[in-house]
Design a protein around this motif. Structure first.
Motif, PDB file in Angstrom:
ATOM      1  N   THR A 136       0.815  -1.220   0.000  1.00 57.20           N
ATOM      2  CA  THR A 136       0.000   0.000   0.000  1.00 57.20           C
ATOM      3  C   THR A 136       0.851   1.274   0.000  1.00 57.20           C
ATOM      4  OG1 THR A 136      -0.139  -0.109   2.400  1.00 57.20           O
ATOM      5  CG2 THR A 136      -1.982  -1.043   1.165  1.00 57.20           C
ATOM      6  N   ASP A 137       2.123   1.154   0.401  1.00 58.06           N
ATOM      7  CA  ASP A 137       2.979   2.343   0.460  1.00 58.06           C
ATOM      8  C   ASP A 137       4.322   2.021  -0.203  1.00 58.06           C
ATOM      9  OD1 ASP A 137       4.584   4.479   1.045  1.00 58.06           O
ATOM     10  OD2 ASP A 137       4.195   4.481   3.202  1.00 58.06           O
ATOM     11  N   PRO A 138       4.525   2.538  -1.422  1.00 57.47           N
ATOM     12  CA  PRO A 138       5.758   2.195  -2.141  1.00 57.47           C
ATOM     13  C   PRO A 138       7.021   2.677  -1.432  1.00 57.47           C
ATOM     14  CG  PRO A 138       4.535   3.942  -3.278  1.00 57.47           C
ATOM     15  CD  PRO A 138       3.649   3.441  -2.189  1.00 57.47           C
ATOM     16  N   HIS A 139       6.876   3.604  -0.475  1.00 56.92           N
ATOM     17  CA  HIS A 139       8.060   4.108   0.237  1.00 56.92           C
ATOM     18  C   HIS A 139       8.223   3.450   1.599  1.00 56.92           C
ATOM     19  CE1 HIS A 139       8.383   7.162  -2.811  1.00 56.92           C
ATOM     20  NE2 HIS A 139       7.165   7.602  -2.549  1.00 56.92           N
ATOM     21  N   ALA A 140       7.462   2.383   1.854  1.00 57.22           N
ATOM     22  CA  ALA A 140       7.535   1.748   3.179  1.00 57.22           C
ATOM     23  C   ALA A 140       8.959   1.259   3.452  1.00 57.22           C
ATOM     24  CB  ALA A 140       6.550   0.599   3.255  1.00 57.22           C
ATOM     25  N   ILE A 141       9.285   1.123   4.726  1.00 63.36           N
ATOM     26  CA  ILE A 141      10.642   0.726   5.129  1.00 63.36           C
ATOM     27  C   ILE A 141      10.926  -0.689   4.619  1.00 63.36           C
ATOM     28  CG2 ILE A 141      12.191   0.467   7.098  1.00 63.36           C
ATOM     29  CD1 ILE A 141      10.256   2.138   8.722  1.00 63.36           C
ATOM     30  N   GLU A 145      16.145  -2.761   6.197  1.00 66.20           N
ATOM     31  CA  GLU A 145      16.178  -1.674   7.185  1.00 66.20           C
ATOM     32  C   GLU A 145      15.494  -2.083   8.483  1.00 66.20           C
ATOM     33  OE1 GLU A 145      15.623   2.741   6.149  1.00 66.20           O
ATOM     34  OE2 GLU A 145      14.746   1.620   4.484  1.00 66.20           O
TER      35      GLU A 145
ATOM     36  N   LEU B 224       9.033  13.841   0.000  1.00 63.33           N
ATOM     37  CA  LEU B 224       7.856  13.623  -0.835  1.00 63.33           C
ATOM     38  C   LEU B 224       7.245  14.943  -1.299  1.00 63.33           C
ATOM     39  CD1 LEU B 224       6.202  10.733   1.208  1.00 63.33           C
ATOM     40  CD2 LEU B 224       7.622  10.563  -0.837  1.00 63.33           C
ATOM     41  N   PRO B 256       8.965   9.425   3.451  1.00 61.46           N
ATOM     42  CA  PRO B 256       8.487   8.086   3.788  1.00 61.46           C
ATOM     43  C   PRO B 256       8.579   7.839   5.289  1.00 61.46           C
ATOM     44  CG  PRO B 256       9.882   8.004   1.852  1.00 61.46           C
ATOM     45  CD  PRO B 256       9.948   9.407   2.366  1.00 61.46           C
ATOM     46  N   SER B 257       7.583   7.129   5.815  1.00 60.96           N
ATOM     47  CA  SER B 257       7.524   6.889   7.254  1.00 60.96           C
ATOM     48  C   SER B 257       8.683   5.997   7.684  1.00 60.96           C
ATOM     49  CB  SER B 257       6.191   6.215   7.593  1.00 60.96           C
ATOM     50  OG  SER B 257       6.149   5.918   8.964  1.00 60.96           O
ATOM     51  N   ASN B 258       9.552   6.520   8.543  1.00 59.19           N
ATOM     52  CA  ASN B 258      10.716   5.749   8.989  1.00 59.19           C
ATOM     53  C   ASN B 258      11.246   6.364  10.281  1.00 59.19           C
ATOM     54  OD1 ASN B 258      13.240   4.573   9.370  1.00 59.19           O
ATOM     55  ND2 ASN B 258      13.566   4.334   7.170  1.00 59.19           N
ATOM     56  N   PRO B 259      10.893   5.766  11.418  1.00 59.75           N
ATOM     57  CA  PRO B 259      11.264   6.370  12.704  1.00 59.75           C
ATOM     58  C   PRO B 259      12.772   6.542  12.867  1.00 59.75           C
ATOM     59  CG  PRO B 259       9.875   4.423  13.027  1.00 59.75           C
ATOM     60  CD  PRO B 259      10.179   4.504  11.570  1.00 59.75           C
ATOM     61  N   LYS B 260      13.579   5.705  12.211  1.00 62.46           N
ATOM     62  CA  LYS B 260      15.032   5.822  12.363  1.00 62.46           C
ATOM     63  C   LYS B 260      15.599   6.994  11.574  1.00 62.46           C
ATOM     64  CE  LYS B 260      16.960   2.230  14.582  1.00 62.46           C
ATOM     65  NZ  LYS B 260      18.255   1.907  15.111  1.00 62.46           N
ATOM     66  N   GLN B 261      14.931   7.351  10.476  1.00 57.50           N
ATOM     67  CA  GLN B 261      15.458   8.429   9.630  1.00 57.50           C
ATOM     68  C   GLN B 261      14.815   9.775   9.944  1.00 57.50           C
ATOM     69  OE1 GLN B 261      15.153   7.406   5.496  1.00 57.50           O
ATOM     70  NE2 GLN B 261      16.611   5.718   5.666  1.00 57.50           N
ATOM     71  N   ARG B 305       7.411  10.617   9.645  1.00 55.77           N
ATOM     72  CA  ARG B 305       7.517  11.154   8.288  1.00 55.77           C
ATOM     73  C   ARG B 305       8.182  12.534   8.269  1.00 55.77           C
ATOM     74  NH1 ARG B 305       4.776   8.859   4.185  1.00 55.77           N
ATOM     75  NH2 ARG B 305       3.193   7.283   4.592  1.00 55.77           N
ATOM     76  N   SER B 376       1.283   8.546   0.710  1.00 54.06           N
ATOM     77  CA  SER B 376       2.068   7.394   0.248  1.00 54.06           C
ATOM     78  C   SER B 376       2.263   7.404  -1.259  1.00 54.06           C
ATOM     79  CB  SER B 376       1.378   6.091   0.657  1.00 54.06           C
ATOM     80  OG  SER B 376       1.300   6.027   2.060  1.00 54.06           O
ATOM     81  N   SER B 378       2.783   9.974  -3.088  1.00 54.67           N
ATOM     82  CA  SER B 378       3.540  11.135  -3.562  1.00 54.67           C
ATOM     83  C   SER B 378       4.832  10.699  -4.240  1.00 54.67           C
ATOM     84  CB  SER B 378       3.889  12.048  -2.387  1.00 54.67           C
ATOM     85  OG  SER B 378       2.728  12.406  -1.703  1.00 54.67           O
ATOM     86  N   SER B 380       8.929  11.102  -4.993  1.00 54.82           N
ATOM     87  CA  SER B 380      10.048  11.463  -4.118  1.00 54.82           C
ATOM     88  C   SER B 380      11.032  12.376  -4.844  1.00 54.82           C
ATOM     89  CB  SER B 380      10.745  10.209  -3.606  1.00 54.82           C
ATOM     90  OG  SER B 380      11.123   9.403  -4.685  1.00 54.82           O
TER      91      SER B 380
END
Lengths: 309, 447
Positions: A136-141, A145, B224, B256-261, B305, B376, B378, B380
């Motif tokens: 659903t989200d092409p940018h998902a982790i 990672e 994004l 993009p959703s990524n808590p580490k980044q 994000r 989601s 969008s 990049s």
């Protein structure tokens, strides 16, 4: 195979005086084996499934002590002053609490202690999680990672950022899992050596195994030893265990698909006289690969099927 | 020999071993290695600035194990004069020239690293015009009273030379604790990852760096954009009298959703100083002094994000706001103070939007939230593409046509019963059991 490994530790002290520490489950099959084959009397099973205590107690075959706590609680309290065989036989893929368990042991192990670690190596849960979210989200982790984020905690980079997706599947994942465990032992022993050189120990890799026990599994075995016990490790001659690869590659234990009759047919020719070939009859070649070297070590169910046949 | 001093004088000259101890004490081993990489990068940048030679022609190779540390580059080397006047001097002499737009601390970094690693070092360097070698057995050097290093001719078998200019540094007789860390794969991973993140921009521009044979590849921060979702960009410039120009470019974006980044990145002259910072240093959890209420919330995963990036650039590296170890910002730097206020200002609309997004996800679930679906999908972009000043823009929840208002139900039931119903309804999760049982009950009741 582990019995063969353990037997050689007699150069440290009589094998039957070692303590065996394992995760017995309700079957206690490893306990039965080591008690019968090696005469080990002092045995401890760590079993977290505390809700069915009575069942574990009822199933234990000998006077086995059971610690109904998690391994992270039980392992720090073992008696590390005496040598032990510790087999962390996990059912799951590697996770950080397993790495921490290994660290707990490496921080305390005395010379002569053997550590065996088994983990499943099909793939970590991160792969499915990433696939689900990427739908659903092409940018998902990504899976790599996610896996790195779970492993690289407490300021220790256990997995480099050049980790590839293929390393999270099957035997490559097994190799990665083993390397993470070995690196953790390295790290802890180096810290120990710097802080208290007098009581420092090193470790010797004994052997790595790969096998399929329902799922793909991998096992590593190593022994801790002090500088003064170096000659004893040499005397154990782990390097000439007959199932080992000369190049140090992991030992792959195949699971042959053989009928009881075929199994007996092959077994009756063994051990082979020097230079002789195994007469395989109508059995496909693929199922007899390495049979002559490894028949003594095939999983119990093969032998059990034979017994029933 | 110690001189005999008059009775009214005390000899306070430091011993060399004390000096080395003080010099190396406060620099972490990983930062000491990065200092050497910084010097090589400066060489590569100078070749580009002076001769237009692209970074893609330059390489830096690091090799270390229990016995030795080695770094070699083809980044132009440095001349005898630079060696005599800065590279081996302790502290930069007054009025000495600086490399424009540099990231290294020529006066400190190299020697601090060499003494930190071991007790014997060799530095070989060659420019297109000249070459030299300095070899220092540290124990011998400590015994001598003179604060000098011998500079000699480069041996003929040296891998760097006037025909292939560059610098080679080899440290042996490693300190025990250093040798111990160099052998650990965890430490090798740490160096690999640090170079990858701290020198991100140079690697992206083509510079080749390898660590024990592992090639460090480039990664870019992805931000994004969409119709209606646009990063905020602010450009600042200072031209103080008698000083070089310094510029700052601030970008705030949804990513993009990524808590580490997630968090703030601060980049000084191309060198990443802070990355994914989620601490009060970059404003997270900042209180509004007078009212004691939160100006910016503390970081929470609902802000996974958020990305903020600040690029500082100046030909005078003393102006950009890094601390001496380049591990954080110098919070007293006046340019940082001004940029910090802008950062807070710029992050607030982004935080507000992420709170809206979180509310939308709460109401519809992550998968079904129209706002989350919009984000989601969008496209990049990299920060490089974001130059012109622009205000942050994000769509409001109202923009998306929604169905009837929804509410989330949460409850617990015995696992065995849930599994039974999971089987009966032929569904895969406890959540799906809840939905199926609700729908069944609703069908009976609703006309």
């Amino acid at each position: 195979m582990l019995c063969d490994v353990f037997r050689r530790l007699a150069h440290f002290q009589p094998v039957e005086t070692y303590r065996y520490v394992g995760f017995g489950s309700v079957w206690f099959s490893d306990f039965v084996l080591f008690h019968r084959a090696l005469g080990i009397r002092d045995m401890l099973s760590i079993e977290q499934a505390a809700q069915s205590r009575a069942r574990f107690e009822a199933n234990k075959p000998f006077a086995i002590e059971i610690d109904f706590r998690s391994s992270s609680q039980a392992l720090p309290e073992l008696d590390y002053s005496k040598p032990q065989f510790i087999w962390l036989d996990y059912d799951d893929p590697i996770n950080i609490s397993m790495v921490n368990d290994v660290a707990v042991i490496a921080r305390r192990a005395s010379s002569g202690t053997v550590l065996v670690v088994s983990v499943q190596c099909v793939r970590p849960p991160d792969v499915a999680e990433a696939e689900r979210e990427l739908a659903t989200d092409p940018h998902a982790i990504s899976a790599t990672e996610r896996f790195s984020a779970r492993m690289n905690v407490d300021g220790v980079i256990r997995v480099g950022s050049d980790l590839e997706r293929e390393q999270l599947s099957n035997w490559a994942f097994g190799e990665l899992s083993r390397s993470i465990f070995y690196a953790e032992v390295d790290r802890i022993l180096e810290n120990r050596r710097l802080a208290s050189p007098g009581s420092a120990v090193s470790y010797r890799r004994i052997c790595d195994f790969e096998y399929e026990d329902g799922a793909k599994m991998t096992t590593l075995a190593l022994v801790f030893y002090s500088e003064e016990d170096g000659p004893r490790v040499e005397a154990c001659h782990f390097d000439n265990l007959e199932f080992l690869h000369p190049d140090g590659d992991p030992v792959f234990i195949p699971t042959p698909k053989l009928t009881p009759r075929e199994f007996r047919q092959l077994e009756s020719q063994l051990p082979l006289p020097a230079g002789a070939d195994l007469d395989i009859g109508h059995i496909p070649v693929g199922e007899t690969r390495r049979f002559a070297e490894l028949y003594r070590y095939f999983p119990n169910f093969v032998a059990a099927a034979d017994g029933l046949g | 020999m110690t001189e005999i001093l008059p009775n009214d004088q005390i000899d306070a000259e430091p011993t060399k071993s004390f000096f080395i101890d003080m010099l190396t004490r406060d620099i972490p081993l990983d930062q000491a290695i990065l200092d050497l990489v910084d010097n090589s990068v400066d060489g590569a940048k100078a070749l580009y600035a002076d001769l237009g030679s692209p970074l893609s022609d330059r390489w830096i190779r690091l090799e270390f194990d229990k016995d030795k540390f080695a770094i070699i580059d083809n980044c132009g080397g440095f001349g005898r004069q630079a060696a005599r006047e800065y590279a081996f001097r302790f502290g930069r002499p007054e009025g000495s020239a600086r490399t424009p737009h540099s990231i290294g601390q020529f006066g400190v970094g190299m020697k601090r690293a060499l003494f930190k690693f071991g007790r014997h070092f060799v530095v070989n360097s060659a420019t297109a015009n000249e070459s030299w070698k300095v070899e220092v057995p540290v124990a011998d050097w400590e015994r001598k009273s003179a604060w000098t290093f011998p500079i000699t001719a480069l041996p003929t078998n040296s891998p760097v030379s006037e025909s292939s200019p560059g610098t080679q540094i080899i440290v042996t007789e490693l300190r025990a604790e250093v040798a111990s860390r160099f052998t650990q794969s965890n430490f090798q991973n740490t160096i690999f990852d640090l170079i990858k993140s701290k020198h991100r921009q140079f690697i992206a521009d083509g510079l080749t760096i390898s660590v024990n044979g592992r090639h460090v590849d480039a990664t870019s921060l992805l931000l994004l954009t969409n119709d209606g979702l646009r990063p905020g960009i602010c450009n600042l410039e200072w031209n103080d009298l008698g000083k070089e120009k310094i510029t700052a470019r601030i970008i705030v974006a949804i990513a993009p959703s990524n808590p580490k980044q997630a968090g703030w990145y601060v980049v000084c002259n191309g060198r990443v100083v802070l990355e994914a910072d989620r601490t009060p240093v970059t404003g997270w959890g900042l209180l509004e002094d007078s009212k004691n209420r939160l100006l910016v919330p503390s970081f929470h995963n609902q802000y996974a994000r958020f990305r903020g990036i600040v690029f500082f650039d100046s030909d005078d590296s003393a102006l950009v706001p890094w601390n001496t170890t380049k591990t954080s910002v110098d919070q007293d730097n006046k340019y940082w103070r001004e940029v910090f206020d802008r950062m807070i200002e710029m992050m607030r609309p982004a935080i507000d939007f992420l709170n809206e997004l979180d509310a939308d996800i709460d109401e519809h679930s992550r998968q079904d939230s129209p706002l989350n679906q919009y984000v989601s999908k969008s496209a990049s972009v990299t920060p490089d593409a974001l130059r012109a000043t622009a205000a942050f823009n994000a769509p409001s929840r109202d923009r998306f046509v929604k169905g009837p208002k929804k509410v989330t139900i949460q409850y617990a039931r015995p696992l065995d019963d849930v599994m039974l119903l999971q089987d009966a309804f032929g569904v895969q999760s406890a959540k799906a059991v809840g939905e199926a049982t609700f729908d069944t009950a609703l069908r009976k009741q609703k006309r």
